[in-house]
Scaffold this active site. Structure first.
Site, PDB file in Angstrom:
ATOM      1  CD  GLN A  98      -2.680   1.454   2.405  1.00 20.28           C
ATOM      2  OE1 GLN A  98      -2.108   1.874   3.401  1.00 20.28           O
ATOM      3  NE2 GLN A  98      -3.981   1.195   2.385  1.00 20.28           N
ATOM      4  CE1 TYR A 179      -2.880   9.554   7.011  1.00 22.82           C
ATOM      5  CE2 TYR A 179      -3.780   7.491   6.189  1.00 22.82           C
ATOM      6  CZ  TYR A 179      -3.282   8.250   7.229  1.00 22.82           C
ATOM      7  OH  TYR A 179      -3.196   7.727   8.494  1.00 22.82           O
ATOM      8  N   GLY A 309      -8.796  -6.666   9.498  1.00 22.11           N
ATOM      9  CA  GLY A 309      -7.701  -5.934  10.097  1.00 22.11           C
ATOM     10  C   GLY A 309      -7.250  -6.520  11.417  1.00 22.11           C
TER      11      GLY A 309
END
Length: 350
Positions: A98, A179, A309
């Site tokens: 990523q 972001y 996750g």
């Protein structure tokens, strides 16, 4: 009928199952962004995932946003990541990197020569970030010029190439969590009046151009994207997120990306129902997924794979635990971002 244990073709790869390990920042790199040997062990332990998506990795030093996060800019960083991918592949796994440029969500103490964080507009985020001296308030970022935007896009291109050189099977663009890509997408953080701001078409331009550069470098079958509509993390906001994300996903079709990763955090609108029909690659669903809900989504054709996750963080052998109906370890939040092995590579397996 497909389940979480059905194989899945993803670009040029055949995944052993549809259990995807989510990208999770763990802060186990050194101050120069080189992953430690612990990182190799951590990912190798979890190689039975159908696909691992790595923690966010900065494409160049200007994208660093947190202490002890890794990069993919230098030869030392590439060498360390090569050890990771070799270890995952030796156990039969697949791993994408990523790429995460934090943009305004950073601090001068984390950047070379105390530079200002970069952003589409000079709008300070509310909140703080972790630095070597603890929590520090965000600062007013530097608004990128059009020339500088081109340089950032090129840094993503180079990072994608270096990721493949390091042995990664592909790359994911992090366009969520407030972001840099989402800062361009969102009207609350993008107040530009040029070709990168204003209309939804212009605000989407940065994300589309970054993806096009990555695809041009490594091929669309090795590129994915993550989005999280209405997550609102890191003080991000958009006046019309349904319009923004519907438009964006429509623009992805021509790029022939291998997957779209959508993580939802409490949005009232059913983005999965709206976005899945618009995308022509694999559709990955994340956030709040359980074994049962994952099976249901996959069986009903609402998702091709499910992204986990915390369950993968605390259970290196999550696929085996799901197969055996075994109890799951509980993630230790106190060690999510601390240096060292504790809470990182010491979770027990069955």
């Amino acid at each position: 009928m497909n389940t979480v244990f059905s194989p899945l073709t993803l670009g040029p790869y055949t995944l052993a199952n549809r259990l995807i390990m989510a990208p999770m920042t763990r802060s186990r790199a050194d101050d120069s962004g080189v992953p430690s040997d612990l990182v190799t062990t951590y990912y190798a332990q979890r190689a039975t995932a159908g696909l691992i998506i790595s923690e966010g990795v900065f494409p160049d030093a200007s994208g660093k946003g947190y202490v002890r996060t890794p990069g993919i800019e230098t030869a030392n960083q590439v060498a360390a990541w090569t050890s990771v991918t070799d270890a995952v592949h030796a156990k039969g796994g697949h791993i994408f990197m990523q790429l995460m440029h934090c943009g305004r969500v950073s601090h001068p103490s984390l950047l070379a020569d105390g530079a200002q964080p970069l952003a589409p507009s000079a709008i300070k985020a509310a909140g703080q970030t972790w630095t070597n001296t603890g929590l520090q308030d965000f600062v007013t970022p530097h608004a990128l010029s059009v020339t500088q935007i081109g340089e950032v896009i090129d840094s993503y291109r180079s990072a994608a190439r270096r990721a493949i050189e390091a042995g990664f099977d592909g790359v994911e663009l992090h366009a969520a969590s407030g972001y840099l890509p989402e800062q361009f997408l969102s009207s609350g953080t993008n107040q530009r009046d040029d070709q990168y701001g204003g209309s939804v078409q212009n605000r989407s331009r940065f994300v589309v151009e970054v993806l096009a550069a990555m695809v041009d470098e490594v091929g669309g079958d090795r590129v994915g994207i993550k989005i999280s509509p209405e997550m609102n993390f890191n003080d991000i906001s958009d006046a019309n997120p349904q319009e923004t994300y519907t438009y964006l996903v429509k623009q992805l079709r021509g790029l022939k990306l291998t997957y779209l990763h959508v993580a939802l955090f409490g949005a009232s609108f059913d983005y999965h129902a709206a976005l899945r029909p618009l995308f022509d690659g694999r559709y990955l669903v994340g956030s709040g997924i359980t074994r049962d809900s994952a099976d249901a989504l996959i069986a009903e054709g609402k998702a091709d794979a499910a992204v986990f996750g915390g369950a993968f963080l605390a259970n290196p052998d999550l696929p085996a635990r799901f197969r055996n109906g075994a109890a799951l370890n509980t993630p230790d939040k106190d060690t999510f971002y601390t240096p060292g092995a504790e809470g990182y590579i010491d979770y027990p397996t069955l």
